[in-house]
Write an enzyme that holds these catalytic residues in place. Structure first.
Site, PDB file in Angstrom:
ATOM      1  N   LYS A 161       0.840  -1.209   0.000  1.00 34.45           N
ATOM      2  CA  LYS A 161       0.000   0.000   0.000  1.00 34.45           C
ATOM      3  C   LYS A 161       0.872   1.254   0.000  1.00 34.45           C
ATOM      4  CE  LYS A 161      -3.522  -2.393   2.783  1.00 34.45           C
ATOM      5  NZ  LYS A 161      -4.074  -2.488   4.161  1.00 34.45           N
ATOM      6  N   GLN A 182      -3.488  -1.120  10.693  1.00 34.33           N
ATOM      7  CA  GLN A 182      -3.563  -2.444  10.067  1.00 34.33           C
ATOM      8  C   GLN A 182      -4.034  -3.505  11.071  1.00 34.33           C
ATOM      9  OE1 GLN A 182      -3.156  -3.083   6.817  1.00 34.33           O
ATOM     10  NE2 GLN A 182      -3.462  -5.282   7.024  1.00 34.33           N
ATOM     11  N   ASP A 240     -10.298   3.484   5.881  1.00 34.97           N
ATOM     12  CA  ASP A 240     -10.662   2.068   5.942  1.00 34.97           C
ATOM     13  C   ASP A 240     -12.178   1.860   6.016  1.00 34.97           C
ATOM     14  OD1 ASP A 240      -8.849  -0.046   5.819  1.00 34.97           O
ATOM     15  OD2 ASP A 240      -8.107   0.282   7.860  1.00 34.97           O
TER      16      ASP A 240
HETATM   17  N1  GUN Z   1      -6.562  -6.396   7.630  1.00 38.44           N
HETATM   18  C1  GUN Z   1      -7.129  -7.139   6.655  1.00 38.44           C
HETATM   19  N2  GUN Z   1      -7.797  -6.341   5.806  1.00 38.44           N
HETATM   20  C2  GUN Z   1      -7.651  -5.093   6.260  1.00 38.44           C
HETATM   21  C3  GUN Z   1      -8.091  -3.821   5.792  1.00 38.44           C
HETATM   22  O1  GUN Z   1      -8.809  -3.683   4.799  1.00 38.44           O
HETATM   23  N3  GUN Z   1      -7.709  -2.750   6.524  1.00 38.44           N
HETATM   24  C4  GUN Z   1      -6.959  -2.878   7.638  1.00 38.44           C
HETATM   25  N4  GUN Z   1      -6.651  -1.773   8.297  1.00 38.44           N
HETATM   26  N5  GUN Z   1      -6.531  -4.021   8.098  1.00 38.44           N
HETATM   27  C5  GUN Z   1      -6.875  -5.123   7.403  1.00 38.44           C
END
Ligand code: GUN
Length: 292
Positions: free
Chosen positions: A52, A96, A119
């Site tokens: 990302k 995350q 998110d």
């Molecule tokens: N862990 C798995 N998928 C995601 C996501 O879309 N965002 C975040 N912050 N953590 C994750």
């Protein structure tokens, strides 16, 4: 093959749109900023955040990753987020998941300012999504699946959609998006989960199946109606002694046997994954736009 839904190509189209938007913001003196917060050294999280961050850089979004020790207390993490909420150079905050077990994810996601919640996990955004408010931040994976379907011209109006999985990150928001009374939605949604009965008969009625149940090759060919559209969200690690790493990643869909009968199908990898990142970047540009 002819019936593949090319997630990489659609994601790169969205990245172009986002890059244009970032360019316009910069011409007005606004530099979109995204901060990743990672707690501990979960290898999958490291890989995801790394991808990302690289994409943000390519699009001209200023990003940085704050890495905290796995022993960080919940209060320390909340204080850090509070600081980011008040930092005007930060437009998007992504904590995350998964977090260490002594930290309550719900409390943490609720701390992120809803205006910076790229998110889409803050209760305000979850609620606004449920209410059909088009202006909210939508969680990136279900929003990405929705874009894949729309841009592949898959008919949604009145379609029978089965979602496998009821998680907060994919299944629940996916259902919310597709059942909305809206021109790009209006689907009839059935959500199946670990306690569901008659899973095969529900699946056989589906025009679209979205698999996000976290079980390797859960969806088999005898559960799929001819011509159905199949979206594989799954990322499962299975042991593979022949691989260098000792494991490989497989989806929730038994791809090779289903592809010949499906109308359209996402490859995995190369389907939903790139779209999740594309929607995150899109959300970040939008956060910056909305804040000024
Ligand atoms: N862990 C798995 N998928 C995601 C996501 O879309 N965002 C975040 N912050 N953590 C994750």
């Amino acid at each position: 093959m002819h019936n593949l839904i090319d997630g990489k190509a659609i994601a790169s189209q969205i990245h172009k749109e986002t890059a244009d938007q970032v360019e316009k913001l910069k011409s007005r003196g606004i530099h979109p900023g995204l901060v990743f917060v990672r707690v501990g050294e979960d290898p999958a999280s490291r890989a995801y955040v790394g991808m990302k961050e690289k994409m943000a850089e390519e699009l001209g979004i200023a990003s940085r990753t704050l890495v905290l020790d796995s022993s960080t207390s919940q209060q320390q993490l909340l204080d850090l987020i509070d600081g980011l909420n008040h930092d005007s150079s930060v437009h998007g905050i992504l904590v995350q998941a998964p977090l260490p077990s002594h930290i309550d994810e719900r409390v943490v996601f609720s701390m992120v300012s809803p205006r910076k919640d790229v998110d889409g996990f803050h209760p305000v955004n979850v609620g606004r999504l449920m209410l059909g408010d088009a202006e909210c931040f939508r969680p990136c994976t279900p929003a990405g699946v929705h874009e894949l379907l729309k841009r592949s011209h898959v008919p949604l109006d009145g379609a029978n959609v089965v979602i496998l999985g009821r998680g907060n990150i994919v299944g629940k928001p996916m259902a919310s998006i597709l059942m909305q009374k809206a021109p790009d939605a209006n689907a009839t949604v059935t959500v199946l989960h670990s306690r569901s009965r008659d899973i095969t008969s529900h699946c056989l009625r589906a025009d679209i199946i979205i698999a996000a149940i976290g079980s390797p090759h859960f969806l088999k060919a005898d559960m799929v109606k001819s011509g159905a559209v199949i979206v594989d969200v799954g990322v499962n690690r299975i042991e593979d002694p022949s691989s260098k790493r000792g494991y490989r990643l497989v989806g929730d869909v038994d791809f090779h046997l289903i592809q010949p009968i499906a109308g359209r199908i996402t490859p995995n990898p190369g389907g939903v994954g790139p779209m999740t990142i594309a929607m995150l970047m899109h959300n970040t540009a939008r956060a910056a736009h909305q804040m000024h």
